[in-house]
Write a protein that holds these residues in place. Structure first.
Motif, PDB file in Angstrom:
ATOM      1  N   SER A  40       4.091   5.499  -4.760  1.00  0.00           N
ATOM      2  CA  SER A  40       3.778   6.839  -4.251  1.00  0.00           C
ATOM      3  C   SER A  40       2.301   6.987  -3.909  1.00  0.00           C
ATOM      4  O   SER A  40       1.946   7.739  -2.994  1.00  0.00           O
ATOM      5  N   ASP A  43       0.248   5.871   0.073  1.00  0.00           N
ATOM      6  CA  ASP A  43       0.694   6.659   1.222  1.00  0.00           C
ATOM      7  C   ASP A  43       0.068   6.096   2.499  1.00  0.00           C
ATOM      8  O   ASP A  43      -1.153   6.015   2.610  1.00  0.00           O
ATOM      9  N   GLU A  45      -0.448   7.436   5.180  1.00  0.00           N
ATOM     10  CA  GLU A  45      -1.270   8.435   5.853  1.00  0.00           C
ATOM     11  C   GLU A  45      -2.707   8.442   5.336  1.00  0.00           C
ATOM     12  O   GLU A  45      -3.594   9.046   5.949  1.00  0.00           O
ATOM     13  N   ASN A  80      -1.518  -0.022   1.957  1.00  0.00           N
ATOM     14  CA  ASN A  80      -0.631   1.128   2.149  1.00  0.00           C
ATOM     15  C   ASN A  80      -0.071   1.216   3.567  1.00  0.00           C
ATOM     16  O   ASN A  80       0.981   1.815   3.780  1.00  0.00           O
TER      17      ASN A  80
END
Length: 243
Positions: A40, A43, A45, A80
Motif C-alpha cells: 500500500s 503507490d 502516484e 512503486n
C-alpha cells in the motif's frame, strides 16, 4: 522510521555482517510479514520511492537521500512505478532481487578496505543466508512441503495433528528418503526473519497459512505451544482482526 544510515560505523567483518543481517531482516519483513502495508505504501502516484532496510531489523519506504553522493549506496529507485503494471508476486520478486543487490553493495561498500581474505570471509557469511529473493519466491514451495500428507517433513514444532495431539518430531518418518529430507530441512525458512531451519531450535507452524516460524520470532515457547489448540501466526491474526 529514520533514513538509511550507518550505525556505529561497522568496520570488522562481524560488525558489517551484523549490519547486513539487520538490513536483510527488515527487508524480508517488508516483503513477507508486512507485505500488505509495504504494498500500500508503494503507490505509483507518488514520486520515486526506495525500500530501505535498517540495521535494527526495520524497513522504510521513502524518497532517496538528498545529499550527493549519499552516505550509502542507494536502493533501486522507483519501485512503486511498476507496482500496478505487474502481478503482485512478480513485482515482489523484482523488488527482492534489487534488494539483494543493494544489500551486497552496502556490505562491500562498508568493507571496501578489507583485504582478500576478509572479503572472502564476509561473502561466505552472507552466502550462508538465503537471499531475499529465495525467501520471497520459495514461501509457497516451503508451505507445500510442510503442509503435505507424506509426513516425511518434520521438525521441532507445535503443529497439532488431527487427533489433537502435539507433534514434536525431530527426525523424518520416511526412512527411505532420510538423507534427502535432511537436505530439505535446510530449505525451510522462517516466515518472520527468513532464517534457515535449525534442528536445535524450536519451530511452530501456523494452522492457517501453514508457514513455519522460529518460536523466538513469534514469542512462543514450547511450554506455551502445548496449550494452543490452533496456532495463528501474527499475520493471520492481524488479517482475522481486520475482517
Amino acid at each position: 522510521m529514520e533514513m538509511a544510515s550507518v550505525s556505529q560505523n561497522p568496520s570488522t567483518v562481524e560488525e558489517i555482517f551484523k549490519d547486513y543481517s539487520g538490513r536483510r531482516a527488515g527487508i524480508v519483513r517488508a516483503l513477507t510479514y508486512d507485505v500488505d502495508e509495504f504494498y500500500s505504501l508503494c503507490d505509483p502516484e507518488k514520486e520515486n520511492l526506495c525500500l530501505y532496510g535498517h540495521p535494527n531489523d526495520t524497513w522504510e519506504v521513502t524518497l532517496p537521500a538528498e545529499e550527493v553522493p549519499p552516505e550509502l549506496p542507494e536502493p533501486a529507485l522507483g519501485i512503486n512505478f511498476a507496482r500496478d503494471g505487474m502481478h503482485r508476486k512478480d513485482w515482489l520478486s523484482l523488488v527482492a532481487v534489487h534488494s539483494d543487490s543493494w544489500l551486497l553493495s552496502v556490505a562491500f561498500y562498508l568493507g571496501a578496505r578489507f583485504n582478500r581474505n576478509e572479503r572472502k570471509r564476509l561473502f561466505s557469511m552472507i552466502n550462508d543466508l538465503p537471499t531475499v529473493f529465495e525467501v520471497v519466491t520459495e514461501r509457497k514451495q516451503v508451505k507445500d512441503k510442510l503442509g503435505g500428507d507424506s509426513g516425511s517433513k518434520s521438525r521441532h514444532s507445535a503443529k497439532r495433528a488431527s487427533d489433537g495431539q502435539i507433534k514434536s518430531n525431530s527426525r523424518p518418518v520416511d526412512d527411505d528418503g532420510y538423507g534427502e529430507d535432511e537436505d530439505e530441512h535446510s530449505e525451510t525458512l522462517c516466515g518472520s526473519c527468513g532464517g534457515n531451519y535449525n534442528a536445535d531450535e524450536f519451530w511452530i507452524g501456523c494452522d492457517i497459512c501453514e508457514r513455519w516460524f522460529h518460536g523466538k520470532c513469534v514469542k512462543i515457547t514450547p511450554a506455551k505451544a502445548e496449550s494452543i489448540k490452533q496456532y495463528k501466526c501474527p499475520s493471520c491474526s492481524l488479517k482475522k482482526g481486520r475482517q
